[in-house]
Design a protein around this motif. Sequence first.
Motif, short mmCIF file in Angstrom:
data_model
loop_
_atom_site.label_atom_id
_atom_site.label_comp_id
_atom_site.label_asym_id
_atom_site.label_seq_id
_atom_site.Cartn_x
_atom_site.Cartn_y
_atom_site.Cartn_z
N ASP A 180 0.82 -1.21 0.00
CA ASP A 180 0.00 0.00 0.00
C ASP A 180 0.85 1.27 0.00
OD1 ASP A 180 -2.34 -1.39 -0.09
OD2 ASP A 180 -2.86 -1.12 2.03
N ASP A 181 2.04 1.21 0.63
CA ASP A 181 2.88 2.40 0.70
C ASP A 181 3.87 2.50 -0.46
OD1 ASP A 181 4.66 0.41 1.40
OD2 ASP A 181 5.40 1.41 3.21
N SER A 182 3.73 1.63 -1.45
CA SER A 182 4.55 1.77 -2.67
C SER A 182 4.18 3.08 -3.34
CB SER A 182 4.29 0.60 -3.63
OG SER A 182 4.69 -0.62 -3.07
N PHE A 183 5.16 3.86 -3.70
CA PHE A 183 4.91 5.18 -4.29
C PHE A 183 4.92 5.03 -5.81
CE2 PHE A 183 5.23 9.75 -4.87
CZ PHE A 183 4.56 10.24 -3.76
N LEU A 184 3.73 5.06 -6.41
CA LEU A 184 3.57 4.72 -7.82
C LEU A 184 2.87 5.84 -8.59
CD1 LEU A 184 2.32 1.03 -7.41
CD2 LEU A 184 4.67 1.82 -7.78
N GLU A 185 3.05 5.82 -9.90
CA GLU A 185 2.32 6.73 -10.78
C GLU A 185 1.05 6.02 -11.22
OE1 GLU A 185 3.19 9.93 -14.30
OE2 GLU A 185 4.72 8.43 -13.82
N LEU A 186 -0.11 6.59 -10.85
CA LEU A 186 -1.40 5.92 -11.01
C LEU A 186 -2.46 6.92 -11.47
CD1 LEU A 186 -1.22 4.12 -7.57
CD2 LEU A 186 -0.98 2.95 -9.77
N LEU A 187 -3.43 6.41 -12.23
CA LEU A 187 -4.57 7.24 -12.59
C LEU A 187 -5.42 7.43 -11.33
CD1 LEU A 187 -5.97 8.68 -14.94
CD2 LEU A 187 -7.32 6.61 -15.29
N CYS A 188 -5.76 8.69 -11.05
CA CYS A 188 -6.43 9.00 -9.79
C CYS A 188 -7.61 9.94 -10.00
CB CYS A 188 -5.45 9.72 -8.84
SG CYS A 188 -4.00 8.77 -8.36
N GLU A 189 -8.58 9.82 -9.11
CA GLU A 189 -9.57 10.86 -8.95
C GLU A 189 -8.94 11.93 -8.05
OE1 GLU A 189 -12.91 8.84 -7.30
OE2 GLU A 189 -13.57 8.03 -9.23
N VAL A 190 -9.06 13.18 -8.46
CA VAL A 190 -8.37 14.25 -7.74
C VAL A 190 -9.37 15.36 -7.43
CG1 VAL A 190 -6.37 15.78 -7.73
CG2 VAL A 190 -6.35 13.74 -9.18
N SER A 191 -9.46 15.72 -6.16
CA SER A 191 -10.34 16.81 -5.74
C SER A 191 -9.69 17.52 -4.56
CB SER A 191 -11.71 16.27 -5.35
OG SER A 191 -11.63 15.57 -4.11
N MET A 192 -10.34 18.55 -4.07
CA MET A 192 -9.82 19.25 -2.90
C MET A 192 -9.83 18.35 -1.67
SD MET A 192 -8.79 22.18 -3.93
CE MET A 192 -8.60 23.20 -2.47
N ASP A 193 -10.56 17.25 -1.75
CA ASP A 193 -10.59 16.29 -0.63
C ASP A 193 -9.41 15.33 -0.65
OD1 ASP A 193 -12.99 17.31 0.40
OD2 ASP A 193 -14.18 16.05 -0.95
N GLY A 194 -8.71 15.25 -1.79
CA GLY A 194 -7.55 14.37 -1.84
C GLY A 194 -7.42 13.63 -3.16
N VAL A 195 -6.49 12.70 -3.14
CA VAL A 195 -6.13 11.91 -4.32
C VAL A 195 -6.52 10.46 -4.07
CG1 VAL A 195 -4.20 11.08 -5.71
CG2 VAL A 195 -4.23 13.45 -4.92
N LYS A 196 -7.29 9.89 -4.98
CA LYS A 196 -7.74 8.50 -4.81
C LYS A 196 -7.32 7.68 -6.02
CE LYS A 196 -11.81 5.56 -4.23
NZ LYS A 196 -13.30 5.52 -4.20
N PRO A 197 -6.31 6.79 -5.88
CA PRO A 197 -5.89 5.94 -7.01
C PRO A 197 -7.00 4.99 -7.43
CG PRO A 197 -4.22 5.97 -5.26
CD PRO A 197 -5.46 6.60 -4.69
N LEU A 198 -7.11 4.75 -8.71
CA LEU A 198 -8.11 3.83 -9.26
C LEU A 198 -7.52 2.44 -9.40
CD1 LEU A 198 -9.62 6.17 -11.98
CD2 LEU A 198 -10.45 5.76 -9.67
N HIS A 199 -8.39 1.44 -9.33
CA HIS A 199 -7.95 0.05 -9.38
C HIS A 199 -7.21 -0.26 -10.68
CE1 HIS A 199 -8.06 -4.30 -8.85
NE2 HIS A 199 -8.53 -4.41 -10.08
#
Length: 452
Positions: free
Chosen positions: A362-381
């Motif tokens: 989970d803590d692997s730092f990866l480049e991922l497609l994400c939903e991005v808003s003022m609430d934060g960054v959410k990586p997609l499956h």
Amino acid sequence: MVVIGAGSLFFGRQSIWQMVHSKYLNNGILALVDTDEEKLSKMMRLAEMVARENNVPLKVEGSTDRRQVLKGADFVVLSFAEDTVKYRGIDCEVSLKYGIRMCSGDTIGPGGIFRAMRELPVIMECAKDIEELCPDAWVINYINPSTVHGIALSRYAPNLKTFALCDSHHMPHIKSYYAVRAGIIQDRSEFTGEIDRKFDFRVAGVNHFTWLLKAEYDGMDVMAPIAEALRNSAATENNGGDTGAKALYNDAITYELYDIFGYVPTCTAHTKEYVRYWQGLGKSKDAIPPLKIWETDDRYKRHEEMWSQVDDFITGNIPTADYMKTFGPDHATDIIENMVGNLGKRFFINTLNNGAVTNMNDDSFLELLCEVSMDGVKPLHVGEMPRGIRGMQELVLDTHELTAEAVVERNFGKLRRAMMTDPLVNSIQDADMIIKELLEQGRGIIPRYWYE
């Protein structure tokens, strides 16, 4: 938005374009920071001229002291690199003496480690100021090695809202590029929302070492057509085009890696530097020659041409009205516009995995497609990282994590361990000599405590 490193020509000019262009941003404040007063003055004047020409109320501020403009910031973009052309050249030349070839020298190999030695201490100083003056701001790292710096901010400034960026996977442009390669469309201008929805396009990996892991259009696998298109273009890819180290043989290398692993690397200009196959160490002759070394003199020339263009806009040799036709949106400011406007777009972000790649931590730092808003960054499956590629990913991550720990903790043992872990290093003695020589060459820019 505060831009620390406004003299960065690969970001500063585009950030002005987007701040003026966007109805969500052009009534805000663009605060430019650079330690070079002359460059700062030019970028401030340019921003003011472009805002005035386009009749928008954007306010432009500037300072050589970031603390003067940080208070109340909503976004802070880190985009600085002191004498990067000079020192990347030194990193590449010293490494070449010991058999390590780097076509970019800013993310992996000794070049990546020593760039972090130069940039990360300043990034962490910025983080302290942000924690004090604008603790609710979103902090966007746009400085290579992006993963090292992203890991460091996540781990050592956990109270800040941070993520890291690279410009190589700017959506939707990157997806439309592969839609053309797959034969879904003939031209990128034909890319539509419907095509976007039908094209299941999954990319993941450590920054600059990312892979296309799934490519299906309307339920049909189009990975093979993408690879075939790359194989076909490999024969003529450098005919009359860019022959710089980062551009050479990219399609040919992409297809060869696909042929081995069954997946397409998506950032080959860097990925070819992350693997050992084109280091020129084999006993047999390869069809693709060893990597060409990063060109310091050519980079200086490119920077001079960019500053000449800035001067032409300021002096009127190029009409200010042409500015908005000359440039376009930047990845970071596109994301900021999306966050401010709550537009619901998805972007590739360098961030914590958090389950997106199911067989990596989970803590692997990866480049991922994400939903991005003022609430934060959410990586997609994404799914699983394929065996073989996953092993190389973990080695690169270990190198990056050790580098972040070494620099922030000022730990020479971890610095040496990072160098020995790096996938391009083949000799303990050579690695020790590289460390010694690059420390000597870096006197004056690497913090003094490394010499005590």
